[in-house]
Scaffold this active site. Sequence first.
Site, PDB file in Angstrom:
ATOM      1  N   LEU A 120       1.155  -1.293  -0.139  1.00 47.61           N
ATOM      2  CA  LEU A 120       0.135  -0.143   0.121  1.00 47.61           C
ATOM      3  C   LEU A 120       0.899   1.176  -0.166  1.00 47.61           C
ATOM      4  O   LEU A 120       0.544   2.291  -0.674  1.00 47.61           O
ATOM      5  CB  LEU A 120      -1.094   0.031   1.156  1.00 47.61           C
ATOM      6  CG  LEU A 120      -2.055  -1.087   1.216  1.00 47.61           C
ATOM      7  CD1 LEU A 120      -2.717  -1.224   2.489  1.00 47.61           C
ATOM      8  CD2 LEU A 120      -3.120  -0.545   0.044  1.00 47.61           C
ATOM      9  N   GLN A 161      -7.096  -4.998   1.595  1.00 45.66           N
ATOM     10  CA  GLN A 161      -5.949  -4.421   0.520  1.00 45.66           C
ATOM     11  C   GLN A 161      -5.880  -5.235  -0.584  1.00 45.66           C
ATOM     12  O   GLN A 161      -5.268  -4.805  -1.653  1.00 45.66           O
ATOM     13  CB  GLN A 161      -4.483  -4.499   1.205  1.00 45.66           C
ATOM     14  CG  GLN A 161      -3.934  -5.865   1.556  1.00 45.66           C
ATOM     15  CD  GLN A 161      -2.722  -5.672   2.566  1.00 45.66           C
ATOM     16  OE1 GLN A 161      -2.804  -5.425   3.936  1.00 45.66           O
ATOM     17  NE2 GLN A 161      -1.543  -5.344   2.122  1.00 45.66           N
ATOM     18  N   TYR A 206     -13.419  -9.745  19.521  1.00 47.02           N
ATOM     19  CA  TYR A 206     -12.288 -10.246  20.120  1.00 47.02           C
ATOM     20  C   TYR A 206     -12.793 -11.489  21.032  1.00 47.02           C
ATOM     21  O   TYR A 206     -13.761 -11.244  21.725  1.00 47.02           O
ATOM     22  CB  TYR A 206     -11.617  -9.200  21.090  1.00 47.02           C
ATOM     23  CG  TYR A 206     -10.566  -8.160  20.460  1.00 47.02           C
ATOM     24  CD1 TYR A 206      -9.284  -8.458  20.555  1.00 47.02           C
ATOM     25  CD2 TYR A 206     -11.060  -7.109  19.868  1.00 47.02           C
ATOM     26  CE1 TYR A 206      -8.300  -7.834  19.988  1.00 47.02           C
ATOM     27  CE2 TYR A 206     -10.342  -6.316  19.070  1.00 47.02           C
ATOM     28  CZ  TYR A 206      -8.829  -6.748  19.014  1.00 47.02           C
ATOM     29  OH  TYR A 206      -8.098  -5.821  18.484  1.00 47.02           O
TER      30      TYR A 206
END
Length: 548
Positions: A15, A130, A233
């Site tokens: 990136l 990404q 989580y």
Amino acid sequence: MSDVQVPVLIVGGGLSGLAASLFLRQHGIDSYLVERNTTTSQLLRSTHVSPRTMELFRTVGIQQAVWDVAEKVVLGKYWSRQDLPPHQLPRAILRAKSLAHVVSGDVIVMEEGANDFDNIGPVEPVWCGQDRVEPIMLRRALDLGAQVAFNTEMLSFDQDGDGVTAVVRDRGTGAEKTVRAQYLIGADGAGGSIRNQIGIDRKGNGTVGHVLNVLFEADLDAILGGRRFLILYLNNREAPGMLFKLDEKRWIFGLFCGPEDIVEGKISHEECVEKIRAATGVPDLAVDVHMTMGWWMAHEVVESYRSGRVFLVGDACHVLPPTGGFGANAGIQDANNLAWKLAAVLGGWAGPGLLDTYDAERRPVGQETADQAWLRHTEWSSPDKADKHNQREQTVVTLAYQYTSDAVVGAPFTEALARRLEINGRPGMRVPHVWLTHHGQRVSSVDLAGETFVLLAGSDGASWTAAARTVAERLGLPLRAYQVGPDQELVDPGETFGKAAGITRHGAVLIRPDGFVAWRSAYQPEDATRTMEDVLSRITARAVTPIH
């Protein structure tokens, strides 16, 4: 004679490296990017595209393309609703033993953040892997004329007073060639070699954990019954880690494990399936594992972002826990800050001293951003150890960071991240967002910068715009100047921009190519031309003269 001669060599095509290539081409600067992998990243760590990164994507024409393939982030309080439209993810961070416990209500809401950016910027953040963002960046960089070589690695480099000489190798053919560049950008990641070769240390809390990311498909929406969140989580002994949705089909399970477990193949796909079943609370869940990737979680920032003609961007200069989604965005913003400064020096309209401001501006932001990620990591993994007092709002970290350097004419800031959200036109801040009209088209004040300096004067500030154009032509630097007001080229019926930027109808603000305010005057002095010459010369390191 070198095989390739180019102004800038970029090592690393993730990136940050792609951003450097893209933003350099935005300014008309050629670069040669080498990336040892055969294509853009298939390794999924970064998913959060911040509003500031989306603003930068607007300036190069890819904001809509990213928006079209992304999940939209909405208000966190909607996470438990079962009637949200498709492709909307509430900004909620949860903690539970499994997905089944989320459904039963045995869940702790760690963060239920607001996500309304209407009055802060022209575009909102998105959730996008990404593996989807990088190809969009690459295509646009190539369209603009960038040179990119995949499956190519840098073997060595040396720098001297005039540039950098590197040897690169095509990993497919074994062919080597020499590249001569005036500058080198190290975007080779946290484990890259460039930082070590130039002797820059990294300091912080060190490695705090290891994670095995498991990319998989499973019908988790059926389990959740419409409930959605950003991250869950898992306080689950059988499957400690985190779980989050990547897109309409894919999920990522991040297994917290030991360093030996992140080695490729150490944990089989079959074992991953069992871990995912434990994380969901569904023992017979059908799971299709696509791939795994191990990585280490750390909190460290380099002592310098530069050594001579070598600059570091992204994970090469800061590694931070993923909590908050700050890391990749910080890397893209590193590249944007550096690109216009390299373009200015290479274009001859700024002195080399301008490059010193890259470290002066970005390293404090990198340090404080890493610290914010660390505070969130501590809270989300061990709530009893949370330090709420020193945490900054998400919008402050991602959008309202501030610069102090010689490329800003104004009082210095004591912190790179303010205690509260405020974007008021002060030099060193991103320009305030106000919707204006230009030739019948709606445009944000944030959109005006990108390739040039922009001077925005009040409705009675004609002397400012005339002075700015005269001085810019004399100094040979790119600048556009507008008056803003009810009857001006930039139409602002309520003169909202002047109020937001802290100027009167006779005042002006100067915006840098990266969208940050470089200088501001609430009123008009006797000699606007002299003032503009002093300001622009100082910002571009052409000369340091008194500011009148």
